[in-house]
Design a protein around this motif. Structure first.
Motif, PDB file in Angstrom:
ATOM      1  N   ARG A 171      30.634  31.296   1.839  1.00 24.16           N
ATOM      2  CA  ARG A 171      30.629  30.250   2.869  1.00 24.16           C
ATOM      3  C   ARG A 171      31.570  29.127   2.454  1.00 24.16           C
ATOM      4  O   ARG A 171      31.479  28.614   1.338  1.00 24.16           O
ATOM      5  N   PHE A 229      32.398  26.589   4.960  1.00 22.76           N
ATOM      6  CA  PHE A 229      32.174  25.510   5.910  1.00 22.76           C
ATOM      7  C   PHE A 229      30.978  24.690   5.446  1.00 22.76           C
ATOM      8  O   PHE A 229      30.119  25.175   4.716  1.00 22.76           O
ATOM      9  N   ASN A 230      30.911  23.449   5.904  1.00 24.88           N
ATOM     10  CA  ASN A 230      29.772  22.593   5.594  1.00 24.88           C
ATOM     11  C   ASN A 230      28.741  22.694   6.725  1.00 24.88           C
ATOM     12  O   ASN A 230      28.903  23.486   7.656  1.00 24.88           O
ATOM     13  N   GLU A 237      29.811  22.537  10.352  1.00 23.00           N
ATOM     14  CA  GLU A 237      30.677  23.641  10.789  1.00 23.00           C
ATOM     15  C   GLU A 237      32.164  23.288  10.721  1.00 23.00           C
ATOM     16  O   GLU A 237      32.947  23.674  11.576  1.00 23.00           O
ATOM     17  N   GLU A 238      32.535  22.541   9.679  1.00 19.34           N
ATOM     18  CA  GLU A 238      33.928  22.219   9.402  1.00 19.34           C
ATOM     19  C   GLU A 238      34.258  22.732   8.011  1.00 19.34           C
ATOM     20  O   GLU A 238      33.366  22.873   7.164  1.00 19.34           O
ATOM     21  N   LEU A 239      35.532  22.985   7.753  1.00 20.64           N
ATOM     22  CA  LEU A 239      35.949  23.455   6.440  1.00 20.64           C
ATOM     23  C   LEU A 239      35.560  22.430   5.379  1.00 20.64           C
ATOM     24  O   LEU A 239      35.868  21.246   5.497  1.00 20.64           O
ATOM     25  N   ASP A 240      34.857  22.888   4.361  1.00 20.70           N
ATOM     26  CA  ASP A 240      34.389  22.028   3.279  1.00 20.70           C
ATOM     27  C   ASP A 240      35.454  21.998   2.182  1.00 20.70           C
ATOM     28  O   ASP A 240      35.822  23.046   1.641  1.00 20.70           O
ATOM     29  N   GLY A 271      33.217  30.565   9.389  1.00 23.26           N
ATOM     30  CA  GLY A 271      32.785  29.717   8.287  1.00 23.26           C
ATOM     31  C   GLY A 271      32.792  30.378   6.924  1.00 23.26           C
ATOM     32  O   GLY A 271      32.268  29.824   5.972  1.00 23.26           O
TER      33      GLY A 271
END
Length: 108
Positions: free
Chosen positions: A26, A28-29, A32-35, A99
């Motif tokens: 995973r 994404f945070n 639901e955005e790229l972490d 994600g």
């Protein structure tokens, strides 16, 4: 490297998707955005190059410093699957808009 050269290399050297053979994690945070932390960990563990090739489509394609990759990928992933490779194509990362991301290393 020109965009056309990057597109040609991505089509020629990264056939299809990584698929189920990849070690998906995973990236994404909870929003639901790229972490950035998760993405940077995957990038640093996979690609040992200061320059990366980033490809999402014939429009969303670039060569960039690895330190700039997060900002670019965060924008590109909104439009579809993003592939990131080192310039020698020994390592490839795929980020899916669902994600998750996976790494692949070639034997080249």
């Amino acid at each position: 490297m020109t965009n056309r050269e990057i597109i040609t290399l991505m089509h020629k050297l990264s056939h299809g998707r990584i698929g189920s053979c990849g070690n998906w994690v995973r990236v994404f945070n909870d929003s639901e955005e790229l972490d950035e932390r998760k993405f940077s960990k995957l990038l640093n563990e996979t690609i040992q190059s200061d320059i990366v090739l980033i490809y999402q489509s014939s429009i969303n394609v670039t060569e960039a410093k690895a330190s700039e990759a997060f900002e670019i990928v965060a924008q590109f992933v909104k439009h579809g699957v993003v592939k990131i490779a080192d310039v020698r194509f020994t390592s490839l990362i795929e980020i899916d808009p669902l994600g998750v991301g996976a790494a692949y290393r070639t034997n080249k």
